[in-house]
Write a protein that holds these residues in place. Structure first.
Motif, PDB file in Angstrom:
ATOM      1  N   PHE A 106       0.656  -1.048   0.365  1.00  0.00           N
ATOM      2  CA  PHE A 106       0.233  -0.073   0.159  1.00  0.00           C
ATOM      3  C   PHE A 106       0.814   1.295  -0.018  1.00  0.00           C
ATOM      4  CE2 PHE A 106      -4.026  -2.546   2.517  1.00  0.00           C
ATOM      5  CZ  PHE A 106      -3.521  -2.951   1.090  1.00  0.00           C
ATOM      6  N   ALA A 107       2.185   1.165   0.706  1.00  0.00           N
ATOM      7  CA  ALA A 107       2.435   2.407   0.789  1.00  0.00           C
ATOM      8  C   ALA A 107       3.147   3.127  -0.579  1.00  0.00           C
ATOM      9  CB  ALA A 107       3.617   1.751   1.716  1.00  0.00           C
ATOM     10  N   THR A 108       3.716   2.220  -1.306  1.00  0.00           N
ATOM     11  CA  THR A 108       5.040   2.283  -2.354  1.00  0.00           C
ATOM     12  C   THR A 108       3.193   2.285  -3.107  1.00  0.00           C
ATOM     13  OG1 THR A 108       6.267   0.386  -2.033  1.00  0.00           O
ATOM     14  CG2 THR A 108       5.463   0.480  -4.590  1.00  0.00           C
ATOM     15  N   GLU A 109       2.594   1.829  -3.764  1.00  0.00           N
ATOM     16  CA  GLU A 109       0.942   2.199  -3.987  1.00  0.00           C
ATOM     17  C   GLU A 109       0.888   3.185  -4.588  1.00  0.00           C
ATOM     18  OE1 GLU A 109      -3.289   0.685  -5.528  1.00  0.00           O
ATOM     19  OE2 GLU A 109      -1.804  -0.931  -4.349  1.00  0.00           O
ATOM     20  N   ALA A 110       0.861   4.026  -2.721  1.00  0.00           N
ATOM     21  CA  ALA A 110      -0.408   5.353  -3.014  1.00  0.00           C
ATOM     22  C   ALA A 110       1.557   6.819  -2.539  1.00  0.00           C
ATOM     23  CB  ALA A 110      -1.161   5.363  -0.977  1.00  0.00           C
ATOM     24  N   ALA A 111       2.648   5.288  -2.622  1.00  0.00           N
ATOM     25  CA  ALA A 111       3.004   6.698  -3.232  1.00  0.00           C
ATOM     26  C   ALA A 111       3.490   7.254  -4.557  1.00  0.00           C
ATOM     27  CB  ALA A 111       4.451   6.594  -2.158  1.00  0.00           C
ATOM     28  N   LEU A 112       3.263   6.118  -5.374  1.00  0.00           N
ATOM     29  CA  LEU A 112       3.179   6.274  -6.643  1.00  0.00           C
ATOM     30  C   LEU A 112       2.512   7.187  -7.204  1.00  0.00           C
ATOM     31  CD1 LEU A 112       3.946   2.936  -7.889  1.00  0.00           C
ATOM     32  CD2 LEU A 112       5.778   4.649  -7.890  1.00  0.00           C
ATOM     33  N   ALA A 113       1.164   6.900  -6.857  1.00  0.00           N
ATOM     34  CA  ALA A 113       0.396   7.938  -7.084  1.00  0.00           C
ATOM     35  C   ALA A 113       0.149   9.534  -6.693  1.00  0.00           C
ATOM     36  CB  ALA A 113      -1.246   7.442  -6.641  1.00  0.00           C
ATOM     37  N   ALA A 114       1.268   9.448  -5.372  1.00  0.00           N
ATOM     38  CA  ALA A 114       1.271  11.277  -5.183  1.00  0.00           C
ATOM     39  C   ALA A 114       2.035  11.480  -5.982  1.00  0.00           C
ATOM     40  CB  ALA A 114       2.119  10.889  -3.716  1.00  0.00           C
ATOM     41  N   VAL A 115       3.786  10.928  -6.269  1.00  0.00           N
ATOM     42  CA  VAL A 115       4.658  11.586  -7.372  1.00  0.00           C
ATOM     43  C   VAL A 115       4.016  11.988  -8.129  1.00  0.00           C
ATOM     44  CG1 VAL A 115       6.601  10.591  -8.341  1.00  0.00           C
ATOM     45  CG2 VAL A 115       6.083   9.995  -5.416  1.00  0.00           C
ATOM     46  N   ALA A 116       3.459  10.644  -8.949  1.00  0.00           N
ATOM     47  CA  ALA A 116       2.611  11.415 -10.220  1.00  0.00           C
ATOM     48  C   ALA A 116       1.640  12.415 -10.657  1.00  0.00           C
ATOM     49  CB  ALA A 116       2.313   9.731 -11.347  1.00  0.00           C
ATOM     50  N   PHE A 117       1.492  12.876  -9.543  1.00  0.00           N
ATOM     51  CA  PHE A 117       0.165  14.085  -8.679  1.00  0.00           C
ATOM     52  C   PHE A 117       1.206  14.885  -9.116  1.00  0.00           C
ATOM     53  CE2 PHE A 117      -1.369  17.512  -6.398  1.00  0.00           C
ATOM     54  CZ  PHE A 117      -2.708  17.524  -6.897  1.00  0.00           C
ATOM     55  N   GLY A 118       1.995  14.890  -8.385  1.00  0.00           N
ATOM     56  CA  GLY A 118       3.719  15.485  -8.511  1.00  0.00           C
ATOM     57  C   GLY A 118       4.253  15.775  -9.657  1.00  0.00           C
ATOM     58  N   PHE A 119       4.472  15.651 -10.590  1.00  0.00           N
ATOM     59  CA  PHE A 119       5.483  15.624 -11.891  1.00  0.00           C
ATOM     60  C   PHE A 119       3.993  15.792 -12.732  1.00  0.00           C
ATOM     61  CE2 PHE A 119       8.689  11.938 -10.263  1.00  0.00           C
ATOM     62  CZ  PHE A 119       9.520  13.449 -10.115  1.00  0.00           C
TER      63      PHE A 119
END
Length: 183
Positions: A106-119
Motif C-alpha cells: 500500500f505504501a508503494t502504491e500510494a506513494a507512486l500516485a502522489a509522485v505522479a500527481f507531483g510531476f
C-alpha cells in the motif's frame, strides 16, 4: 483536488471518521518508532487540522488513505513542501500507515500516485523523501518507487535529540528519472 485513486486505494481529504483510527495509529509505538514518541489524541487531531488546511489552501498535501474495496482508513500519503529548517528545499513525498496495512504494498502504491500527481499536475522538477537512517522499511519504499540516495545529501537533523534517529537520509526522484510506465 477531490481524490486520487489507484487500483486498491483512495487518497482523499480527511473526514471526521478518520480521527479515531489516526489517533490510534499515532499512539502505536511501532508506527511511531522513527519519530519523537507517540502522540496524544489532541496532537493527532491538531495534525489532521493542519493537513486539511494545507489541502484546502493548495489543493494537495498529506491525504488520508483508504482501501477502495472496504473503505477502511489506513493512514496518510502525500506531498508537502520541505520544512524550512532542512538543509535543502523542495517537495517531499511521505507516508505513514497503520501496522495492519504494512506488507501489502500500500505504501508503494500510494506513494507512486502522489509522485505522479507531483510531476503530472504540479510539474515538479523533482520529488524528495526524507527519513531516519534507521528506517529501513521507508527506505525500501523509496527505492521501489524509483528514488535514489546520494550519501552526500545525508545530514544530522538537529531538531531531533542526539541518538540513532538524528541521522537522516534523503532520497530523490527527478521528473525525467521516472519509469516510463509512471509517466
Amino acid at each position: 483536488m477531490s481524490e486520487l485513486r489507484t487500483e486498491r486505494l483512495v487518497l482523499r481529504e480527511w473526514r471526521e471518521s478518520d480521527l479515531r483510527p489516526w489517533a490510534a495509529m499515532n499512539a502505536d509505538p511501532e508506527v511511531r518508532e522513527h519519530f519523537d514518541g507517540v502522540l496524544t489524541r489532541e496532537q493527532s487531531e491538531a495534525s489532521v487540522a493542519r493537513f486539511q488546511a494545507a489541502i484546502e489552501q493548495r489543493g494537495w498535501g498529506w491525504w488520508a488513505v483508504e482501501v477502495l474495496e472496504t473503505g477502511e482508513f489506513i493512514g496518510f500519503t502525500g506531498l508537502d513542501p520541505v520544512d524550512e529548517d532542512m538543509p535543502f528545499t523542495g517537495v517531499e513525498v511521505g507516508w505513514r500507515l497503520a501496522r495492519s496495512a504494512w506488507g501489502h504494498g500500500f505504501a508503494t502504491e500510494a506513494a507512486l500516485a502522489a509522485v505522479a500527481f507531483g510531476f503530472d499536475t504540479l510539474a515538479l522538477p523533482e520529488v524528495l523523501a526524507v527519513t531516519t537512517a534507521t528506517n529501513l522499511r521507508s527506505q525500501a519504499v523509496m527505492r521501489r518507487i524509483g528514488m535514489t540516495r546520494d550519501p552526500a545529501d545525508d545530514f544530522d537533523d538537529l531538531t531531533v535529540p542526539d541518538g540513532p534517529r538524528r541521522r537522516s537520509v534523503v532520497y530523490r526522484l527527478p521528473a525525467e528519472g521516472r519509469h516510463p510506465a509512471e509517466r
